[in-house]
Design an enzyme around this catalytic site. Structure first.
Site, PDB file in Angstrom:
ATOM      1  N   ASP A 201      22.467  36.232  29.095  1.00 16.01           N
ATOM      2  CA  ASP A 201      21.820  37.323  28.364  1.00 16.01           C
ATOM      3  C   ASP A 201      20.334  37.295  28.740  1.00 16.01           C
ATOM      4  O   ASP A 201      19.619  36.335  28.433  1.00 16.01           O
ATOM      5  CB  ASP A 201      22.007  37.115  26.861  1.00 16.01           C
ATOM      6  N   TYR A 226      14.719  47.907  26.612  1.00 18.72           N
ATOM      7  CA  TYR A 226      13.689  48.472  25.731  1.00 18.72           C
ATOM      8  C   TYR A 226      12.631  47.451  25.331  1.00 18.72           C
ATOM      9  O   TYR A 226      11.735  47.766  24.558  1.00 18.72           O
ATOM     10  CB  TYR A 226      14.313  49.095  24.481  1.00 18.72           C
ATOM     11  N   LYS A 227      12.711  46.242  25.855  1.00 18.71           N
ATOM     12  CA  LYS A 227      11.702  45.229  25.559  1.00 18.71           C
ATOM     13  C   LYS A 227      10.629  45.253  26.649  1.00 18.71           C
ATOM     14  O   LYS A 227       9.810  46.166  26.710  1.00 18.71           O
ATOM     15  CB  LYS A 227      12.370  43.860  25.426  1.00 18.71           C
ATOM     16  N   ARG A 375       6.595  35.589  15.347  1.00 12.30           N
ATOM     17  CA  ARG A 375       6.880  35.706  16.774  1.00 12.30           C
ATOM     18  C   ARG A 375       5.890  36.665  17.414  1.00 12.30           C
ATOM     19  O   ARG A 375       5.707  37.791  16.941  1.00 12.30           O
ATOM     20  CB  ARG A 375       8.318  36.185  16.963  1.00 12.30           C
TER      21      ARG A 375
END
Length: 416
Positions: A201, A226-227, A375
């Site tokens: 992944d 989309y990151k 994060r």
């Protein structure tokens, strides 16, 4: 002791600083959440208008041929391949990460069932992203063939979890919570030594760290766009399959887009050759078209330069937090070792959720993950050294003042 002036000088010498102007960044905002949702490329607005007003509005159904809509999943896959260390016709952009994971896992299990029918164990990491574990559990329940999920953790390290019963090893290259990164080549070699196939992944790796799927001898990989690839909210995901596996199975989601001749409208499924058989149904054309804008920006940058800046910025973040916030209960959970670190930095704090909400209210946007994890995503194409200084300065002010303890920062929405 580092100063803000040092960061300004570093920004002036940054060879990647020019990329910032290609993104629409809100004023008075430091965006440290590109590891969840990348920012808007400036070209995406014009591209959306072209696709909606011209190709859909004027071209209508003719645009499947005239505007190349039908070929978008494979064409974008070939663009993305350059960022994954993959070859031509090895990647398609399609569906979601979860669906592509289901396809890859089903394919890998079928290959193993044909060659090694006694293998019934799927190994993953207890701290893997939840959807990966959920999809494994769902497929095991669907198959009803005695498969077992074995989870690695501190009590069961990876080497101990791999044995001759293992069919598939499924891991995230970069851990979503901690930012810890596997040595892909070494892990593939270890899995193959035990006869297991690997599925990676790449959701928190693609576009953030250099990848070499073929050189590392991987078997399957999936990920989202989309990151760090800035494809837009809910942009289609991707799937890569090593050429040696592409024609070895009949993928379970046998939709018409994966048919060898979809417009013959035959009643029996015949899979397309190669990577196209991993397609399923009709594709989301507007989303695919917008994704291309983010890919085109990423392809302009040298990934080795992106990686160097990512490590420099994450080093800076860690150093500044230690210098300026050391008296507060922040526990670094991201590896310090460059070889084991992705492109985000995570800290635990007893009141992590409220601290992050206070940061967001102050214009520093990171995110929160259970348990207690702050994060901070570092996207080198639109972040600079001064951004890191200012973000840590804001964190210090919030912690020193205790402003995070205001009631509004403890209220939770549907998305954290």
């Amino acid at each position: 002791m580092l100063s803000r002036l040092d960061c300004l000088k570093a920004d002036q010498q940054d060879p990647l600083a020019r990329f910032r102007q290609q993104f629409a960044l809100p004023a008075d905002t430091i965006y440290l959440d590109g590891n969840s949702l990348g920012v808007l490329p400036h070209d995406a607005l014009a591209r959306s208008q072209q696709v909606i007003s011209e190709q859909w509005g004027q071209g209508l159904i003719r645009s499947w041929n005239d505007a190349g809509w039908f070929e978008l999943p494979a064409r974008l896959g070939n663009k993305l391949a350059a960022l994954l260390g993959a070859g031509a016709d090895e990647v398609v952009v399609t569906d979601t990460t979860s669906l592509n994971l289901f396809k890859a896992l089903a394919a890998a299990l079928r290959i193993q069932q044909q060659a090694h029918p006694a293998r019934r164990v799927i190994v993953s990491e207890r701290d893997n992203f939840p959807t990966d574990l959920y999809m494994i559990q769902g497929l095991i329940d669907l198959l009803q063939q005695g498969y077992e999920l074995r989870l690695t953790d501190a009590a069961l390290p990876l080497e101990a979890a791999l044995d001759d019963d293992v069919a598939v090893l499924l891991l995230s290259h970069v851990n979503y919570r901690t930012g810890a990164m596997y040595d892909m080549a070494a892990t593939n070699e270890l899995a193959h030594r035990h006869g297991a196939l690997t599925i990676w992944d790449l959701a928190h790796a693609a576009g953030a760290v250099p990848l070499a799927l073929n050189a590392a001898d991987a078997d399957f990989a999936v990920g989202c766009t989309y990151k760090y690839l800035n494809g837009g909210p809910g942009a289609p995901a991707f799937i890569w399959v090593a050429p040696r596996h592409q024609d070895r199975f009949w993928q379970p989601l046998s939709g018409w887009w994966g048919h060898a001749r979809p417009f013959e409208m035959g009643s029996d499924y015949q899979p397309a050759g190669g990577i196209r058989r991993f397609l399923c149904g009709t594709q989301p054309i507007v989303s695919l078209a917008l994704l291309e804008c983010g890919l085109d920006v990423a392809l302009q940058a040298d990934m080795d330069a992106v990686r160097r800046k990512s490590l420099a910025l994450t080093d800076l973040f860690i150093e500044l937090v230690e210098q300026r916030c050391g008296e507060h209960p922040l526990t670094l959970i991201t590896p310090r070792d460059h070889a084991q670190r992705g492109s985000h930095v995570s800290y635990r704090h007893p009141h992590g959720f409220a601290v992050m909400q206070a940061l967001i209210a102050a214009g520093v946007i990171g995110d929160y993950r259970e348990p207690e994890v702050l994060r901070f995503g570092i996207t080198p194409l639109y972040l600079g050294y001064t951004d890191i200084w200012d973000a840590v300065d804001t964190l210090k002010q919030i912690l020193d003042s205790g402003s995070w303890d205001a009631p509004q920062f403890h209220r939770r929405g549907a998305v954290t």
